[in-house]
Each structure stands twice: as structure tokens, then as C-alpha cells.
Design an enzyme around this catalytic site. Structure first.
Site, PDB file in Angstrom:
ATOM      1  N   LYS A 120       0.293  -1.203   0.406  1.00 16.33           N
ATOM      2  CA  LYS A 120       0.115   0.311   0.211  1.00 16.33           C
ATOM      3  C   LYS A 120       0.830   1.003  -0.232  1.00 16.33           C
ATOM      4  O   LYS A 120       1.948   0.958   0.633  1.00 16.33           O
ATOM      5  CB  LYS A 120      -0.840  -0.021   1.206  1.00 16.33           C
TER       6      LYS A 120
HETATM    7  O1  G3P Z   1      -8.455   0.640   4.336  1.00 18.37           O
HETATM    8  C1  G3P Z   1      -8.193   2.036   4.531  1.00 18.37           C
HETATM    9  C2  G3P Z   1      -9.374   2.845   4.711  1.00 18.37           C
HETATM   10  O2  G3P Z   1     -11.043   1.807   4.607  1.00 18.37           O
HETATM   11  C3  G3P Z   1     -10.089   3.029   6.093  1.00 18.37           C
HETATM   12  O3  G3P Z   1     -11.643   3.830   6.583  1.00 18.37           O
HETATM   13  O4  G3P Z   1     -12.798   4.028   8.363  1.00 18.37           O
HETATM   14  O5  G3P Z   1     -10.729   5.000   8.439  1.00 18.37           O
HETATM   15  O6  G3P Z   1     -11.494   6.286   6.698  1.00 18.37           O
HETATM   16  P1  G3P Z   1     -11.735   4.345   7.405  1.00 18.37           P
END
Ligand code: G3P
Length: 215
Positions: A83
């Protein structure tokens, strides 16, 4: 559409993996920090539980450093996908890693243009953070729709991952758009199973069966 699990929690990964419906796992530094354990140790453990792409994120912001970190992580297991943050240096690293045969997932994408750039750099995946777009008053799903249309129009090979998924409706919305993958938190995966009519239906079947089972 495939479903990845967006977590670094081993118990969640074990439970979801047993269901036989997830094809990969995505992690990020915040998800790793929640577990309070060694990063590489967690990633190694995930590779024993899921046979599919497992995203592990670099923390450098300079291309050469990113590549060095990526090579170390990629050596853990062939399923590791690196990533890389959506930065000019990040896309330089993506190009180099592609030449080295290392798969990448460009993360922190919030616009169709960013997704296009990631695809042109040769990313394997482009991760759209749609929940975070909703959080700041933008329609995350619309931005993903624009990227899906552009990728289809030009036959771009990079797969779109809908990330930052906050609820089951997000999953339905991105599935209707034709995204390749939705990466979902464990809680959302469980919510996707639920329907009150399913619960009521099971209860009725079991209650009716009770009345005839000894006949
Ligand atoms: O994997 C990264 C992403 O899905 C993060 O999500 O909920 O932290 O905005 P969030």
C-alpha cells in the site's frame, strides 16, 4: 465483485475467513496501531489465514525509501501487496515496484483524477476512501462512479477498491457501480448478513417444526 476484509485483527480475519467469502485483507497503519502488536508479525500471521492479496502499507514518503520498505514487506509472502500513499513520490515508487514485479495498492484516493494517475503509474489496485469523502460533505459514491466509468472507457487494468466503507448501503452502491473490490470492516460484513425477515423466517420455521417433529 470481491470482498476484502479491512482489518488487522486476527480474530476477525479468522472468523471472516471461515465464512469462505473474503478474498483478501487490507490493513493500514491505524488498523495496525489498534492491535498494539508488531507490524510484520501481524502481516505474517494474516498470510497464514487468507490465501489472497494482503495489503501492507509503507510509512515513508520518499520513493526510494518506499521501495526499500516495500521489498522487505513483499519478501514476507508472495500475497503481500504494498500500500502506497497517493503522492507524486508514491507513484514513482509504484512504477519501480511494477518493474520489480511487486503488486501495489495506491491508498488515500479521493478523486477520479487521483485514481487515473495511480492507474497510469501501473498500480495493481486504487483504493477510494468513500466514507471519508462523505464525512466532509462530498458524495463519495459519485466520485467512485466517475473512476469506474473512466477505467472502463480506457480499458485500464488497475482494479478499483472501494475502501472506507461505513455501512452495508455503501457496499450495495459500489457493487451497482461495478467496482472490482469492496474492502469492508468486520462489523459491516456481519451487518450485510442481517435482515429482520430472515430472522423472523427462521424462528417461524423452527417453531413450526417443533409442532410436527415427533409425529
Ligand atoms: O483501509 C483503509 C480505509 O478503509 C480506512 O477506512 O474508516 O478509516 O475511513 P476509515
Amino acid at each position: 465483485m470481491r470482498i476484502f476484509l479491512d482489518t488487522a485483527n486476527i480474530e476477525e480475519i479468522k472468523k471472516a475467513s471461515e465464512l469462505g467469502i473474503i478474498s483478501g485483507v487490507t490493513t493500514n497503519p491505524s488498523l495496525i496501531a489498534k492491535e498494539g502488536r508488531n507490524f510484520e508479525e501481524i502481516v505474517r500471521e494474516i498470510t497464514t489465514l487468507v490465501d489472497g492479496p494482503i495489503s501492507a502499507e509503507v510509512i515513508s514518503t520518499e520513493a526510494g525509501e518506499m521501495v526499500r520498505e516495500a521489498e522487505k514487506l513483499a519478501a514476507i509472502h508472495p500475497n503481500i501487496t504494498i500500500k502506497i500513499p497517493m503522492l507524486p513520490e508514491g507513484l514513482k515508487a509504484v512504477r519501480t515496484l511494477r518493474e520489480k514485479g511487486i503488486k501495489t495498492n495506491v491508498t488515500l484516493i479521493f478523486s477520479a483524477n487521483q485514481a487515473l494517475l495511480a492507474a497510469l503509474a501501473g498500480a495493481t489496485y486504487a483504493s477510494f476512501f468513500l466514507g471519508r469523502l462523505d464525512d466532509v460533505g462530498h458524495e463519495g459514491v459519485e466520485e467512485v462512479a466517475a473512476a469506474v466509468q473512466i477505467f472502463a472507457q480506457y480499458g485500464l487494468e488497475t482494479e478499483i477498491i472501494a475502501a472506507s466503507i461505513r455501512h452495508p448501503l455503501h457496499v450495495t452502491q459500489v457493487a451497482r457501480l461495478g467496482v472490482d473490490i469492496a474492502t469492508v470492516p468486520y462489523q459491516v460484513l456481519m451487518q450485510m448478513f442481517r435482515h429482520p425477515l430472515t430472522d423472523a423466517g427462521i424462528q417461524k420455521f423452527l417453531a413450526d417444526w417443533e409442532r410436527v417433529k415427533d409425529k
